[in-house]
Enzyme design. Structure first.
Site, PDB file in Angstrom:
ATOM      1  NE  ARG A 119      -4.126  -1.925   1.783  1.00 24.52           N
ATOM      2  CZ  ARG A 119      -4.127  -3.003   2.536  1.00 24.52           C
ATOM      3  NH1 ARG A 119      -3.240  -3.127   3.507  1.00 24.52           N
ATOM      4  NH2 ARG A 119      -5.004  -3.952   2.320  1.00 24.52           N
ATOM      5  CE  LYS A 141       0.701  13.433 -15.398  1.00 25.03           C
ATOM      6  NZ  LYS A 141       0.613  13.717 -16.845  1.00 25.03           N
ATOM      7  CD  GLU A 183       8.910  16.725 -22.804  1.00 20.02           C
ATOM      8  OE1 GLU A 183       8.127  17.655 -22.520  1.00 20.02           O
ATOM      9  OE2 GLU A 183       8.547  15.678 -23.359  1.00 20.02           O
ATOM     10  CE  LYS A 225       6.193  17.629 -14.355  1.00 21.91           C
ATOM     11  NZ  LYS A 225       6.393  16.352 -14.988  1.00 21.91           N
ATOM     12  CD  GLU A 235      -2.427  15.961 -16.669  1.00 22.05           C
ATOM     13  OE1 GLU A 235      -1.485  15.292 -16.233  1.00 22.05           O
ATOM     14  OE2 GLU A 235      -2.783  15.975 -17.849  1.00 22.05           O
ATOM     15  NE  ARG A 239       1.230  17.122 -13.449  1.00 19.38           N
ATOM     16  CZ  ARG A 239       1.725  16.355 -12.499  1.00 19.38           C
ATOM     17  NH1 ARG A 239       1.292  16.451 -11.275  1.00 19.38           N
ATOM     18  NH2 ARG A 239       2.662  15.477 -12.776  1.00 19.38           N
ATOM     19  CG  ASN A 243      -0.744  17.694 -21.945  1.00 15.32           C
ATOM     20  OD1 ASN A 243       0.034  16.753 -22.071  1.00 15.32           O
ATOM     21  ND2 ASN A 243      -1.799  17.649 -21.163  1.00 15.32           N
ATOM     22  CG  HIS A 246       3.260  16.844 -24.966  1.00 14.91           C
ATOM     23  ND1 HIS A 246       4.102  17.914 -24.809  1.00 14.91           N
ATOM     24  CD2 HIS A 246       3.920  15.770 -24.434  1.00 14.91           C
ATOM     25  CE1 HIS A 246       5.213  17.513 -24.203  1.00 14.91           C
ATOM     26  NE2 HIS A 246       5.128  16.214 -23.965  1.00 14.91           N
ATOM     27  CG  HIS A 250       1.003  12.517 -27.382  1.00 17.97           C
ATOM     28  ND1 HIS A 250       0.387  13.090 -26.292  1.00 17.97           N
ATOM     29  CD2 HIS A 250       2.161  11.987 -26.914  1.00 17.97           C
ATOM     30  CE1 HIS A 250       1.136  12.923 -25.224  1.00 17.97           C
ATOM     31  NE2 HIS A 250       2.218  12.253 -25.577  1.00 17.97           N
ATOM     32  CG  HIS A 262       7.825  12.091 -25.948  1.00 12.07           C
ATOM     33  ND1 HIS A 262       6.470  12.048 -26.182  1.00 12.07           N
ATOM     34  CD2 HIS A 262       8.024  13.043 -24.995  1.00 12.07           C
ATOM     35  CE1 HIS A 262       5.873  12.929 -25.388  1.00 12.07           C
ATOM     36  NE2 HIS A 262       6.784  13.533 -24.663  1.00 12.07           N
TER      37      HIS A 262
HETATM   38  N1  LIG Z   1       6.103  10.390 -15.163  1.00  9.37           N
HETATM   39  C1  LIG Z   1       6.115  11.443 -15.956  1.00  9.37           C
HETATM   40  O1  LIG Z   1       5.657  12.544 -15.596  1.00  9.37           O
HETATM   41  C2  LIG Z   1       6.743  11.312 -17.293  1.00  9.37           C
HETATM   42  C3  LIG Z   1       7.058  12.472 -18.042  1.00  9.37           C
HETATM   43  C4  LIG Z   1       7.714  12.315 -19.264  1.00  9.37           C
HETATM   44  C5  LIG Z   1       8.036  11.046 -19.717  1.00  9.37           C
HETATM   45  N2  LIG Z   1       7.712   9.949 -18.973  1.00  9.37           N
HETATM   46  C6  LIG Z   1       8.064   8.593 -19.426  1.00  9.37           C
HETATM   47  O2  LIG Z   1       9.482   8.527 -19.508  1.00  9.37           O
HETATM   48  C7  LIG Z   1       9.853   7.573 -20.486  1.00  9.37           C
HETATM   49  C8  LIG Z   1      10.912   8.180 -21.370  1.00  9.37           C
HETATM   50  O3  LIG Z   1      12.006   8.536 -20.571  1.00  9.37           O
HETATM   51  P1  LIG Z   1      13.508   8.540 -21.143  1.00  9.37           P
HETATM   52  O4  LIG Z   1      13.539   9.294 -22.394  1.00  9.37           O
HETATM   53  O5  LIG Z   1      14.380   8.931 -20.020  1.00  9.37           O
HETATM   54  O6  LIG Z   1      13.690   7.015 -21.573  1.00  9.37           O
HETATM   55  P2  LIG Z   1      14.475   5.740 -21.019  1.00  9.37           P
HETATM   56  O7  LIG Z   1      14.298   5.540 -19.584  1.00  9.37           O
HETATM   57  O8  LIG Z   1      14.060   4.629 -21.922  1.00  9.37           O
HETATM   58  O9  LIG Z   1      15.994   6.112 -21.296  1.00  9.37           O
HETATM   59  C9  LIG Z   1      16.462   6.229 -22.624  1.00  9.37           C
HETATM   60  C10 LIG Z   1      17.640   5.286 -22.887  1.00  9.37           C
HETATM   61  O10 LIG Z   1      18.810   5.830 -22.305  1.00  9.37           O
HETATM   62  C11 LIG Z   1      19.427   4.870 -21.443  1.00  9.37           C
HETATM   63  N3  LIG Z   1      20.055   5.667 -20.408  1.00  9.37           N
HETATM   64  C12 LIG Z   1      19.445   6.309 -19.377  1.00  9.37           C
HETATM   65  N4  LIG Z   1      20.322   7.078 -18.724  1.00  9.37           N
HETATM   66  C13 LIG Z   1      21.515   6.905 -19.332  1.00  9.37           C
HETATM   67  C14 LIG Z   1      22.802   7.474 -19.128  1.00  9.37           C
HETATM   68  N5  LIG Z   1      22.999   8.415 -18.201  1.00  9.37           N
HETATM   69  N6  LIG Z   1      23.812   7.073 -19.928  1.00  9.37           N
HETATM   70  C15 LIG Z   1      23.588   6.168 -20.922  1.00  9.37           C
HETATM   71  N7  LIG Z   1      22.388   5.631 -21.176  1.00  9.37           N
HETATM   72  C16 LIG Z   1      21.360   6.003 -20.395  1.00  9.37           C
HETATM   73  C17 LIG Z   1      18.318   3.970 -21.023  1.00  9.37           C
HETATM   74  O11 LIG Z   1      18.803   2.707 -20.646  1.00  9.37           O
HETATM   75  C18 LIG Z   1      17.478   3.895 -22.289  1.00  9.37           C
HETATM   76  O12 LIG Z   1      18.027   2.974 -23.189  1.00  9.37           O
HETATM   77  C19 LIG Z   1       8.586   7.199 -21.221  1.00  9.37           C
HETATM   78  O13 LIG Z   1       8.166   5.928 -20.802  1.00  9.37           O
HETATM   79  C20 LIG Z   1       7.593   8.256 -20.801  1.00  9.37           C
HETATM   80  O14 LIG Z   1       6.257   7.784 -20.791  1.00  9.37           O
HETATM   81  C21 LIG Z   1       7.079  10.075 -17.778  1.00  9.37           C
HETATM   82 ZN   LIG Z   2       6.645  15.010 -23.153  1.00 11.89          ZN
END
Ligand SMILES: NC(=O)c1ccc[n+]([C@@H]2O[C@H](COP(=O)([O-])OP(=O)(O)OC[C@H]3O[C@@H](n4cnc5c(N)ncnc54)[C@H](O)[C@@H]3O)[C@@H](O)[C@H]2O)c1
Ligand SMILES: [Zn+2]
Length: 368
Positions: A119, A141, A183, A225, A235, A239, A243, A246, A250, A262
């Site tokens: 929980r 999130k 971003e 942020k 949201e 918030r 977007n 986006h 998207h 993205h």
């Molecule tokens: N929770 C939220 O508010 C929120 C906001 C934006 C995006 N997201 C989510 O985040 C994800 C995308 O995040 P991302 O772009 O960080 O992707 P990711 O976590 O897939 O990282 C991208 C790649 O880089 C590698 N990597 C990470 N750090 C590294 C480093 N320092 N050196 C070398 N390699 C490294 C990872 O292994 C991966 O292959 C999506 O799933 C998206 O939905 C969530």
């Molecule tokens: Zn985004």
């Protein structure tokens, strides 16, 4: 080292700290957050291979889970189940803490596992990508994808703290690094004109991953942020400005079958939003050009790829969660640094004709 405090009303103790610096990822900094709790460290194979975990000693009684393969492919409920069952097998109690070290996929899974284990237990985010340092680690999130859609399972779960060490970005792949910076541009456009000028003048420093510049970038992002999240933690309205770019972004992301990243799709979406603003009288060509210049300097696409049809984009936008009665609603800005708010709403109805015209122009002519 810079320290910011995020106040989130629904959170025990009223908020959490974000530490920002270069080379700050040490055992003692982590220990400050973790105290004497047992730790489940969650990361992925690329982060481990990049050597980011090397300096972090895992104390006895702690567990480690390395996600493989890294990235979106593993962002599903089975991975979260595996993390949780490993904690259970190790008899970790409710006073344990999950430490997520990696990009947004690691953070979303670590946060979600923490939210549902017994929980809810504490989570500490250590983001290592431009996306996660600017965006996903702040705001609470969490979630994972289903076989049908992204983030189908999820909830809001605020972290116990966030440690942003910009030095971890040194090993990030170039395309990931650059597209994640979109971003940051988005944050500047919706909230802070001075930040936009900082980006305009510091693109070259960003491209060489200059540490002091990255620390300032992280501080701007977190302040923006955090301010938005503090006012609207779940949201409901404000918030939605996050977007920006986006909605159309998207649609492009879906129609190009995820061949564009993205951030690259958001870049296109920001340009589209900026052109819509011109057409409805709240934007100027000069403003669009300034934005395009920053995006091009970051090697981001600013045109809609030919494979995305106008009808396809319109169809997806009409089904967007912000649409009302099939009329698209978009987050827009009225000035650089100022999101548009009308009748207390932050997402605005835009006629399909205008959206269609802008998409056609962005596909055929482009702005380069
Ligand atoms: N929770 C939220 O508010 C929120 C906001 C934006 C995006 N997201 C989510 O985040 C994800 C995308 O995040 P991302 O772009 O960080 O992707 P990711 O976590 O897939 O990282 C991208 C790649 O880089 C590698 N990597 C990470 N750090 C590294 C480093 N320092 N050196 C070398 N390699 C490294 C990872 O292994 C991966 O292959 C999506 O799933 C998206 O939905 C969530
Ligand atoms: Zn985004």
């Amino acid at each position: 080292m810079e320290k910011l405090h995020v106040k989130v009303p629904a959170v025990e103790a009223g908020g959490y700290d974000i530490l920002i610096g270069g080379g700050i990822l040490t055992d003692s900094v982590i220990a400050e957050f973790v105290a004497d709790r047992r730790v489940m460290l969650v990361s992925d194979e690329n982060v481990e291979r990049a050597g980011i975990l090397d300096g972090i000693k895992v104390p006895s009684g702690c567990e480690k889970f390395i996600i493989s393969p890294a990235g979106e492919l593993s962002k599903n409920i089975s991975t979260v189940t595996a993390v949780i069952e490993k904690m259970e097998a190790a008899a970790m109690g409710r006073d344990s803490v999950i430490v997520g070290i990696g990009g947004g996929t690691v953070g979303d899974m670590a946060g979600f596992a923490a939210a549902i284990y017994k929980r809810g237990i504490a989570v500490l985010h250590i983001p290592t990508t431009t996306v996660s340092q600017a965006d996903s680690s702040i705001g609470g999130k969490t979630g994972v994808d289903s076989t049908m859609s992204k983030n189908a399972y999820g909830c809001f779960w605020q972290p116990r703290g966030v440690i942003i060490d910009v030095r971890t970005l040194k090993t990030l792949d170039e395309r990931q690094y650059r597209s994640g910076l979109v971003e940051s541009l988005k944050h500047a456009l919706i909230r802070d004109a001075e930040y936009f000028e900082f980006l305009e003048t510091n693109v070259a420093n960003l491209l060489i991953r200059d540490e002091p510049t990255l620390i300032r970038l992280a501080a701007y992002n977190c302040r923006i942020k955090a301010a938005v999240v503090e006012q609207d933690p779940t949201e409901k309205n404000l918030r939605r400005i996050l977007n920006y770019g986006h909605t159309i972004g998207h649609a492009v992301e879906t129609l190009c079958d995820y061949t564009l990243y993205h951030g690259e799709c958001v870049a296109i979406g920001i340009v589209a939003a900026s052109m819509i603003e011109q057409r409805i009288g709240i934007g100027t060509r000069e403003r669009t050009n300034r934005i395009v210049d920053v995006l091009l300097a970051l090697s981001q696409p600013v045109r809609i790829p030919a494979q995305c049809s106008i009808d396809g984009i319109i169809d997806i936008i009409r089904r967007d969660k912000k649409s009302v009665g099939a009329v698209p609603r978009l987050a827009l800005i009225e000035q650089i640094g100022k999101a548009c708010c009308k009748d207390s709403q932050w997402a605005h109805p835009v006629s399909t004709d205008i959206v269609q015209e802008v998409i056609a122009e962005l596909r055929e002519v482009g702005l380069e």
